[in-house]
Scaffold this motif. Structure first.
Motif, PDB file in Angstrom:
ATOM      1  N   CYS A  25     -39.481 -10.604  66.495  1.00 24.05           N
ATOM      2  CA  CYS A  25     -40.247  -9.434  65.729  1.00 24.05           C
ATOM      3  C   CYS A  25     -41.770  -9.160  65.877  1.00 24.05           C
ATOM      4  O   CYS A  25     -42.664 -10.041  65.635  1.00 24.05           O
ATOM      5  CB  CYS A  25     -39.948  -9.976  64.309  1.00 24.05           C
ATOM      6  N   ILE A  75     -39.457 -14.489  53.440  1.00 23.84           N
ATOM      7  CA  ILE A  75     -39.330 -13.119  53.063  1.00 23.84           C
ATOM      8  C   ILE A  75     -40.394 -13.145  51.913  1.00 23.84           C
ATOM      9  O   ILE A  75     -41.201 -12.252  51.483  1.00 23.84           O
ATOM     10  CB  ILE A  75     -37.940 -12.401  52.371  1.00 23.84           C
ATOM     11  N   SER A  94     -44.035 -11.123  52.144  1.00 27.56           N
ATOM     12  CA  SER A  94     -44.498  -9.866  50.971  1.00 27.56           C
ATOM     13  C   SER A  94     -45.703 -10.473  50.407  1.00 27.56           C
ATOM     14  O   SER A  94     -46.526  -9.477  50.157  1.00 27.56           O
ATOM     15  CB  SER A  94     -43.445  -9.926  50.034  1.00 27.56           C
ATOM     16  N   ASN A 151     -43.965  -6.423  56.151  1.00 26.46           N
ATOM     17  CA  ASN A 151     -42.630  -6.263  56.116  1.00 26.46           C
ATOM     18  C   ASN A 151     -41.686  -6.764  56.858  1.00 26.46           C
ATOM     19  O   ASN A 151     -41.880  -6.698  58.210  1.00 26.46           O
ATOM     20  CB  ASN A 151     -42.695  -4.756  55.867  1.00 26.46           C
ATOM     21  N   ASP A 180     -38.349  -6.268  56.798  1.00 28.92           N
ATOM     22  CA  ASP A 180     -37.081  -5.501  56.377  1.00 28.92           C
ATOM     23  C   ASP A 180     -36.548  -5.092  57.723  1.00 28.92           C
ATOM     24  O   ASP A 180     -35.079  -5.356  58.235  1.00 28.92           O
ATOM     25  CB  ASP A 180     -37.398  -4.193  55.991  1.00 28.92           C
ATOM     26  N   SER A 181     -37.123  -4.529  58.944  1.00 26.97           N
ATOM     27  CA  SER A 181     -36.540  -4.499  60.108  1.00 26.97           C
ATOM     28  C   SER A 181     -35.874  -5.616  60.843  1.00 26.97           C
ATOM     29  O   SER A 181     -34.889  -5.699  61.577  1.00 26.97           O
ATOM     30  CB  SER A 181     -37.587  -4.003  61.247  1.00 26.97           C
ATOM     31  N   TYR A 182     -36.580  -6.700  60.704  1.00 26.92           N
ATOM     32  CA  TYR A 182     -36.263  -8.109  61.181  1.00 26.92           C
ATOM     33  C   TYR A 182     -34.828  -8.526  60.617  1.00 26.92           C
ATOM     34  O   TYR A 182     -33.807  -8.906  61.173  1.00 26.92           O
ATOM     35  CB  TYR A 182     -37.158  -9.324  61.033  1.00 26.92           C
ATOM     36  N   VAL A 183     -34.687  -8.222  59.338  1.00 28.31           N
ATOM     37  CA  VAL A 183     -33.675  -8.721  58.450  1.00 28.31           C
ATOM     38  C   VAL A 183     -32.568  -7.837  58.680  1.00 28.31           C
ATOM     39  O   VAL A 183     -31.415  -8.287  59.022  1.00 28.31           O
ATOM     40  CB  VAL A 183     -33.940  -8.871  56.962  1.00 28.31           C
ATOM     41  N   THR A 184     -32.691  -6.490  58.844  1.00 29.36           N
ATOM     42  CA  THR A 184     -31.672  -5.747  58.998  1.00 29.36           C
ATOM     43  C   THR A 184     -31.117  -5.671  60.333  1.00 29.36           C
ATOM     44  O   THR A 184     -29.952  -5.495  60.709  1.00 29.36           O
ATOM     45  CB  THR A 184     -32.215  -4.215  58.395  1.00 29.36           C
ATOM     46  N   GLY A 228     -28.343  -5.280  55.179  1.00 28.47           N
ATOM     47  CA  GLY A 228     -29.773  -5.418  54.455  1.00 28.47           C
ATOM     48  C   GLY A 228     -29.892  -7.016  54.139  1.00 28.47           C
ATOM     49  O   GLY A 228     -29.014  -7.698  54.408  1.00 28.47           O
ATOM     50  N   GLU A 229     -30.761  -7.276  53.090  1.00 32.06           N
ATOM     51  CA  GLU A 229     -30.871  -8.572  52.773  1.00 32.06           C
ATOM     52  C   GLU A 229     -29.921  -8.974  51.970  1.00 32.06           C
ATOM     53  O   GLU A 229     -29.598  -7.967  51.008  1.00 32.06           O
ATOM     54  CB  GLU A 229     -32.368  -8.341  51.753  1.00 32.06           C
ATOM     55  N   ARG A 271     -31.815 -12.313  47.443  1.00 35.80           N
ATOM     56  CA  ARG A 271     -32.620 -11.959  46.160  1.00 35.80           C
ATOM     57  C   ARG A 271     -32.544 -12.777  44.920  1.00 35.80           C
ATOM     58  O   ARG A 271     -33.169 -12.697  44.101  1.00 35.80           O
ATOM     59  CB  ARG A 271     -31.951 -10.165  46.004  1.00 35.80           C
TER      60      ARG A 271
END
Length: 225
Positions: A85, A125, A129, A134, A136-140, A148-149, A154
């Motif tokens: 990443c 995560i 934050s 961010n 998001d790109s790494y997770v997705t 996605g996450e 969550r």
């Protein structure tokens, strides 16, 4: 010779208890309700027998239980983020926030519900934050694809967020606890420092007694006598 651990020497509740333990230790996701539904007779009594004797059974069978925690998974995720990443910088700066999050996780039931890797991902995560970065790109793209996450991540963050405030008189309780502790074992106390100084003085005396000059002096005094 009679084998005391032979299957035929146990009553049915003990065998049922062993079957439940085998399923749990084999990572088969079977709840107590699902297992008891297949037991004939008094199911409530069978539940109590299984729960009350589970640890004793494992001891008799000489099982070795390994407790996994999220700390090693965190290290793996941080290494992976550094490797794959490029958009995230200063990954090591996440560590204080990660530690704070994990400390809070242990105040919830998350460790009993979710895997260590999921808790570790939620901590990373959360830390990102807080650092205004961010992931998001790494997770997705690297972890979950288009999904996605994961919902579990969550949920873990929600559990930590909803931890109730500590007891109002927690400072008073901590003060009383500090007074009950043995100050000889407290590195910040005067008693501990005095004890350490005494140990140092004893070591110095022992070292002085074993120096060649002192040994020679004692030999000379003995020969003169």
């Amino acid at each position: 010779q009679k084998d005391s651990n032979h299957l035929l020497s146990f009553h049915r509740p003990s065998v049922e208890k062993a079957a439940m333990a085998v399923e749990v230790l084999s990572t088969i996701n079977v709840s107590m309700q699902q297992f008891i539904a297949n037991v004939q007779g008094n199911q409530e009594r069978a539940t109590k027998i299984i729960l009350n004797n589970e640890l004793l059974l494992m001891q008799e069978l000489q099982f070795h239980l390994t407790v996994h925690n999220p700390f090693r998974a965190v290290e793996g995720l941080l290494i992976d983020i550094k490797t794959r990443c490029d958009s995230v910088h200063s990954v090591d700066s996440f560590r204080p926030e990660i530690q704070t999050f994990l400390d809070s996780v242990f105040l919830t039931d998350a460790c009993m519900i979710y895997a260590p890797s999921q808790i570790a991902l939620a901590a990373v995560i959360h830390a990102a934050s807080r650092q205004k970065q961010n992931l998001d790109s790494y997770v997705t793209e690297s972890l979950f694809g288009e999904q996605g996450e994961e919902a579990c991540v969550r949920n873990i963050r929600v559990m930590v967020k909803n931890i109730p405030d500590p007891t109002p008189n927690i400072k008073t309780l901590c003060t009383r606890l500090e007074q009950c502790r043995n100050q000889d074992n407290n590195p910040d106390s005067l008693a501990y420092k005095r004890k350490l100084e005494e140990l140092v003085d004893e070591d110095a005396l022992l070292l002085e007694d074993h120096t060649p000059s002192n040994q020679q002096a004692r030999m000379d005094s003995c020969s003169q006598a």
